[in-house]
Design a protein around this motif. Structure first.
Motif, short mmCIF file in Angstrom:
data_model
loop_
_atom_site.label_atom_id
_atom_site.label_comp_id
_atom_site.label_asym_id
_atom_site.label_seq_id
_atom_site.Cartn_x
_atom_site.Cartn_y
_atom_site.Cartn_z
N VAL A 129 0.84 -1.21 0.00
CA VAL A 129 0.00 0.00 0.00
C VAL A 129 0.86 1.25 0.00
O VAL A 129 0.59 2.22 -0.73
CB VAL A 129 -0.94 -0.03 1.22
CG1 VAL A 129 -1.77 1.26 1.28
CG2 VAL A 129 -1.87 -1.23 1.15
N LEU A 187 1.06 4.28 -2.79
CA LEU A 187 0.93 5.70 -2.43
C LEU A 187 2.10 6.51 -2.95
O LEU A 187 1.94 7.65 -3.41
CB LEU A 187 0.82 5.83 -0.90
CG LEU A 187 -0.52 5.45 -0.27
CD1 LEU A 187 -0.43 5.60 1.25
CD2 LEU A 187 -1.65 6.30 -0.80
N LEU A 199 -7.00 4.48 -4.96
CA LEU A 199 -6.99 4.96 -3.58
C LEU A 199 -8.27 4.57 -2.85
O LEU A 199 -8.23 4.24 -1.65
CB LEU A 199 -6.82 6.48 -3.57
CG LEU A 199 -5.45 7.00 -4.02
CD1 LEU A 199 -5.50 8.52 -4.17
CD2 LEU A 199 -4.37 6.61 -3.03
N LEU A 209 -7.79 1.03 -1.88
CA LEU A 209 -6.80 0.87 -0.81
C LEU A 209 -7.34 1.34 0.53
O LEU A 209 -6.90 0.86 1.58
CB LEU A 209 -5.54 1.65 -1.17
CG LEU A 209 -4.73 1.14 -2.38
CD1 LEU A 209 -3.53 2.04 -2.61
CD2 LEU A 209 -4.27 -0.31 -2.17
N ALA A 210 -8.29 2.32 0.50
CA ALA A 210 -8.84 2.79 1.76
C ALA A 210 -9.59 1.70 2.50
O ALA A 210 -9.75 1.76 3.73
CB ALA A 210 -9.77 3.99 1.52
N THR A 215 -6.67 -1.00 4.28
CA THR A 215 -5.55 -0.47 5.06
C THR A 215 -5.35 -1.30 6.32
O THR A 215 -6.24 -2.03 6.77
CB THR A 215 -5.83 0.99 5.45
OG1 THR A 215 -7.12 1.06 6.10
CG2 THR A 215 -5.85 1.88 4.23
N GLN A 237 -2.50 4.88 8.22
CA GLN A 237 -2.42 4.67 6.78
C GLN A 237 -3.71 5.07 6.08
O GLN A 237 -3.69 5.59 4.96
CB GLN A 237 -2.11 3.20 6.49
CG GLN A 237 -1.68 2.93 5.06
CD GLN A 237 -1.29 1.49 4.84
OE1 GLN A 237 -2.00 0.58 5.25
NE2 GLN A 237 -0.16 1.28 4.19
N LYS A 238 -4.84 4.87 6.74
CA LYS A 238 -6.11 5.26 6.13
C LYS A 238 -6.22 6.77 6.02
O LYS A 238 -6.73 7.29 5.02
CB LYS A 238 -7.27 4.70 6.95
CG LYS A 238 -8.61 4.90 6.28
CD LYS A 238 -9.71 4.13 6.97
CE LYS A 238 -11.02 4.25 6.22
NZ LYS A 238 -12.12 3.50 6.86
N ILE A 242 -4.22 7.80 3.03
CA ILE A 242 -4.89 7.49 1.77
C ILE A 242 -6.02 8.48 1.50
O ILE A 242 -6.18 8.97 0.37
CB ILE A 242 -5.42 6.04 1.81
CG1 ILE A 242 -4.25 5.05 1.81
CG2 ILE A 242 -6.32 5.76 0.61
CD1 ILE A 242 -4.67 3.61 1.98
N ASN A 299 -4.68 11.67 0.25
CA ASN A 299 -4.28 11.56 -1.15
C ASN A 299 -5.49 11.55 -2.08
O ASN A 299 -5.39 12.04 -3.21
CB ASN A 299 -3.46 10.28 -1.35
CG ASN A 299 -2.01 10.47 -0.97
OD1 ASN A 299 -1.19 10.91 -1.76
ND2 ASN A 299 -1.68 10.13 0.27
#
Length: 920
Positions: free
Chosen positions: A250, A254, A276, A279-280, A283, A288-289, A292, A295
């Motif tokens: 992940v 990013l 993204l 990926l959310a 996580t 990390q969330k 994301i 981003n």
């Protein structure tokens, strides 16, 4: 006979046959000759017989002329093929000129080649670039580098052409870098194709099909590079099991998306958002969330440029909902803090639970960008359509988001950012009346209640994206839900005062000035003229108007306009005129208020300036009604100018102009040969001016109240009642000044009946005229009359007054010349010495917004005041409120007040004349 007919037909068909190459034409002719071998003799005989006849209509039916060869065929080609042939021919000419180093001819052919290239693209209706053109650019670039390296001896003409070609080719090839790179990796030359052995017919057909497919693939590749959209297969991480996705994978994705920021070609932002969003959901922790989700906001912002068009509603909703998700994560995980500087080292694993962690992000900047995009979308919509009203409902989302961000910043102790968010919140409230605020508050609370009753907290669009469907279809279903704990106080005044206090404590100078102007505007629309005026005068912001940016200048102009409207509603005609006179003196009210762009005859603006002015415009729901503003200004100018005109008539032509725009309108109105019934605001005011100048206040009042703009005022009856009383007073004053000299005495009771005023008011108006030496009369109380004194000034008194005027003008010019010569003009003006003593009170009364509006200080130009008002009063040296866009003439910036010296001298002359007359 039949054989001759069919032979002629076959020859005509062979002559009109359409081919694309010489080989195809020759093969077609061979096939035709073999199929028609039986009729060769007949066709030859017919052709010979036809060739012998060269006269009459039959000669047009001949197969061929004597001068033409039998092997030649007429070829009909399409315009596309002709364009490609011309392009190749020009490329061949350039190659020939390259062999002899004729750079002058190369330069001419290069311009010709570019024109042919544009024509070819129009005919083919394609964005792709022909390979022959790319090949020519590569060869020309290589030859240019070789020539510059060898440095041959060239003629002066060729040397200049080589230098120019070097600059032109460098700029030109910058748009074809990737195409040229692809060609250099796999070059295909025509000479190699020509030297290849000729295969059989079947092999030739197969190879032509393969070459056609290869060329189509290459053209498609060039088109993709040209347009910047390249279809790529989806990433394998989207098809992996979420359990197999690790923290490092992940983070790697990013990093790739972050590296793609700033690139304009071969980047699919929609694909990044899809990645993204996926990926959310996979996580490995809240940190990390949050990264994301931040981003997601930045990539969505990169999808459009604010200078070109506004963000689409689905993208705006996605950003708003993402910010609500970030705020929820930050409230649940207090150990996560946002910072403006990115972390120095990349994290390889999720931090431990409860460990303080810094994540890059700026919620205040995100909120400001969303607010700008919302305003930009309102500017592009039709204000009279339903879409505009639907978009206005999203203001509740912005207010809820701003409240959440304010709570977070206050908890984190980031007071500087908190002041910026508080100012943004003020800018959503300062122009709203109590009725509008109540309606908006009711709508926002209703949306919050609906969000609380919703059973599904996650939006349906997010679930669809997780299933792998198209994002474009999913974004249409995004509905931003306001948090259930969002509230707004009942009193808007308390909220604005609280937010302004935050800005005053923690904001910078620009933020404090903007908050102060918003507060003044807020007070003015609630009829608190004196409170707004005092706050504006104490801030001294009028002294720094030339240093303000464009947005602050627009806000200042809007505040001054609203201050004038507030003064008019309060019955302060003089203060209203002083506030609005410089706005209308420039003739650019729309531009000064940022409510439109006016085209001027002698001024041309560049496209950049027009684009900047359009971005500066305020949305329609924030506009100040220009018709109401114009009516207010012209009527206030009329109430001041008409008595001044009567004074002018009775004082032997002395000049005293209060409102130049009104005088200009009056001159144009008088020059008209025919005047019909009034239609617009100016016609009504001009008709009222004519009636009031004769003392007919009733007709003037009818013309003034016939305007429809008064319906916009909530207190219409009170304003019209005030206007009626002002019309009566000014009508009485005008009548006494214009026609008083024709009477020996006037009855107070008769004046009360004519102007429907009480006796006390009539007595006050007449006494003021007598005290100001405007009317040579006196009161006779036993009889209740006003006795007019018909005493004309003597010759000596007239000459004394003229001498006083000229002497005062001479002194004024000498002082100014001395100040300019010594360079001490500004220092002398700032000393505030003035004319010590005699003219202090009168100068302070004639300052721009002095007297009632600002005391001895005041705003603008005035007569020579005492120490309190400065030598020329407290004036503005405004050099224009607007910056580069040509906004001329500043509000409260039209002079330094010495122009008011004529008023002081006029009053001195009047005092001198009547004093001498009394002594006589």
């Amino acid at each position: 006979m039949a054989s001759k007919f069919w032979a002629a037909a076959s020859s005509e068909e062979s002559e009109e046959e359409v081919t694309s190459s010489s080989e195809e034409s020759s093969s077609a002719s061979d096939d035709g000759s073999s199929s028609g071998s039986d009729s060769d003799s007949s066709s030859s005989s017919s052709s010979s017989s036809g060739s012998s006849q060269k006269k009459g209509a039959s000669r047009f039916l001949m197969g061929s002329s004597d001068s033409e060869s039998e092997d030649e065929r007429r070829v009909v080609r399409s315009s596309k093929d002709k364009a490609h042939d011309e392009l190749r021919a020009t490329c061949g000419d350039i190659k020939n000129k390259m062999h002899i180093n004729d750079w002058a001819a190369i330069q001419t052919l290069f311009d010709k080649l570019n024109k042919q290239m544009e024509r070819t693209q129009k005919l083919t209706q394609s964005l792709g670039v022909p390979r022959a053109y790319i090949r020519m650019m590569c060869e020309l670039e290589d030859f240019l580098n070789k020539t510059l390296a060898e440095k041959p001896k060239l003629s002066p003409t060729n040397t200049r052409a080589l230098t120019r070609m070097k600059q032109t080719l460098r700029k030109h090839n910058a748009a074809f870098v990737e195409q040229m790179q692809i060609f250099r990796e796999n070059p295909v030359y025509e000479t190699e194709e020509e030297e290849a052995p000729s295969p059989s017919e079947s092999e030739r057909g197969d190879e032509s099909e393969r070459e056609l497919n290869t060329e189509e693939e290459e053209e498609a590749k060039f088109k993709q590079v040209r347009t910047g959209v390249v279809q790529r297969p989806k990433d394998k991480i989207l098809s992996m099991d979420p359990k197999e996705i690790t923290y490092e994978m992940v983070q790697k994705k990013l990093g790739e998306i972050a590296m793609a920021r700033g690139k304009t070609t071969r980047v699919d932002r929609q694909e990044h958002i899809e990645m993204l969003t996926y990926l959310a959901g996979v996580t490995k922790g809240p940190v990390q969330k949050v990264e994301i989700l931040i981003n997601v906001i930045t990539v969505t912002f990169d999808m459009n440029q604010p200078t070109q068009n506004a963000m689409t509603v689905p993208n705006w909703n996605r950003c708003a909902q993402t910010m609500f998700d970030i705020m929820a994560l930050l409230s649940d995980n207090r150990q996560i803090s946002l910072t403006d500087s990115p972390p120095e080292e990349e994290r390889q694993e999720e931090p431990e639970a409860g460990a303080p962690t810094l994540v890059w992000g700026n919620l205040g900047a995100f909120l400001e960008r969303l607010d700008d995009e919302w305003n930009g979308s309102l500017k592009t919509l039709d204000p009279h359509a339903n879409e505009y009203m639907d978009r206005l409902k999203d203001e509740a989302v912005l207010l809820a988001l701003a409240q959440k961000v304010s709570e977070y910043l206050e908890a984190q102790g980031e007071l500087a950012k908190l002041a910026g968010v508080a100012l943004k919140r003020i800018q959503h409230f300062y122009y709203k009346t109590d009725v509008v605020y109540s309606a908006m508050r009711k709508l926002a609370l209703q949306q919050a209640q609906e969000s609380a009753q919703a059973q599904e907290p996650a939006p349906a669009a997010e679930a669809e994206v997780m299933d792998g469907e198209e994002v474009e279809g999913a974004t249409e279903l995004i509905v931003v839900k306001i948090p259930a704990d969002f509230t707004l106080p009942e009193s808007c005044a308390e909220l604005v005062e609280q937010l302004a206090r935050v800005v005053y404590q923690h904001g910078n100078d620009n933020q404090k000035g903007a908050a102060m102007l918003c507060t003044v505007y807020f007070r003015c629309i609630r009829d608190d003229f004196y409170g707004g005026r005092d706050m504006l005068l104490m801030s001294r912001i009028q002294d720094q108007t030339s240093q303000l940016d464009a947005k602050m200048q627009v806000l200042f102009n809007r505040t001054i306009a609203q201050l004038g409207l507030s003064a008019f509603r309060a019955g302060l005609i003089y203060e209203c005129h002083q506030c609005l006179m410089d706005l209308y003196g420039t003739g650019r009210v729309k531009e000064l208020l940022a409510q439109g762009i006016q085209q001027h005859r002698f001024q041309e603006k560049t496209p950049e300036q027009e684009a900047a002015e359009r971005r500066r415009q305020v949305p329609f729901h924030m506009h100040i009604n220009l018709e109401l503003l114009e009516s207010t200004y012209l009527i206030s100018a009329m109430l001041l100018e008409v008595p001044a005109m009567a004074t002018l008539q009775s004082s032997d032509g002395r000049k005293r102009i209060i409102s130049k725009p009104l005088r200009r309108l009056m001159d144009n109105y008088d020059r008209q040969s025919f005047t019909g019934p009034p239609e617009n605001v100016r016609d009504h005011v001009m008709a009222a001016v004519r009636s009031l100048s004769t003392g007919d206040w009733r007709r003037a009042y009818q013309y003034a109240t016939a305007l429809t703009c008064w319906n916009l005022l909530p207190q219409k009856e009170a304003v019209l009642g005030m206007l009626r009383s002002k019309m009566q007073e000014e009508g009485l004053r005008t009548y006494m000044l214009a026609y008083g000299r024709f009477y020996s005495s006037l009855s107070i009771a008769q004046l009360c009946d004519m102007f429907e005023l009480p006796e006390r008011k009539v007595h006050a108006v007449v006494s003021r005229l007598i005290a100001d030496d405007g009317l040579p009369a006196s009161h006779d109380q036993p009889t209740g009359t006003v006795v007019v004194h018909h005493v004309e000034p003597t010759r000596l008194q007239t000459l004394a007054g003229t001498f006083s005027d000229k002497a005062s003008l001479l002194v004024d010019l000498n002082e100014r010349a001395l100040a300019m010569r010594t360079g001490a003009l500004h220092a002398d003006e700032d000393d505030g010495d003035g004319r010590r003593g005699q003219d202090g009170a009168q100068g302070g009364r004639r300052t721009r917004m002095g007297g009632r509006l600002g005391g001895a200080g005041g705003f603008g130009r005035g007569g020579r005041g005492g120490r309190g008002g400065g030598r020329y009063g407290d004036r503005e040296r405004g050099s224009g409120f607007m910056p580069e866009s040509g906004f001329g003439g500043g509000v409260f910036g039209r002079g330094r007040g010495r122009r008011q010296n004529t008023q002081r001298d006029d009053s001195n002359m009047t005092q001198l004349g009547f004093a001498a007359r009394r002594r006589a």
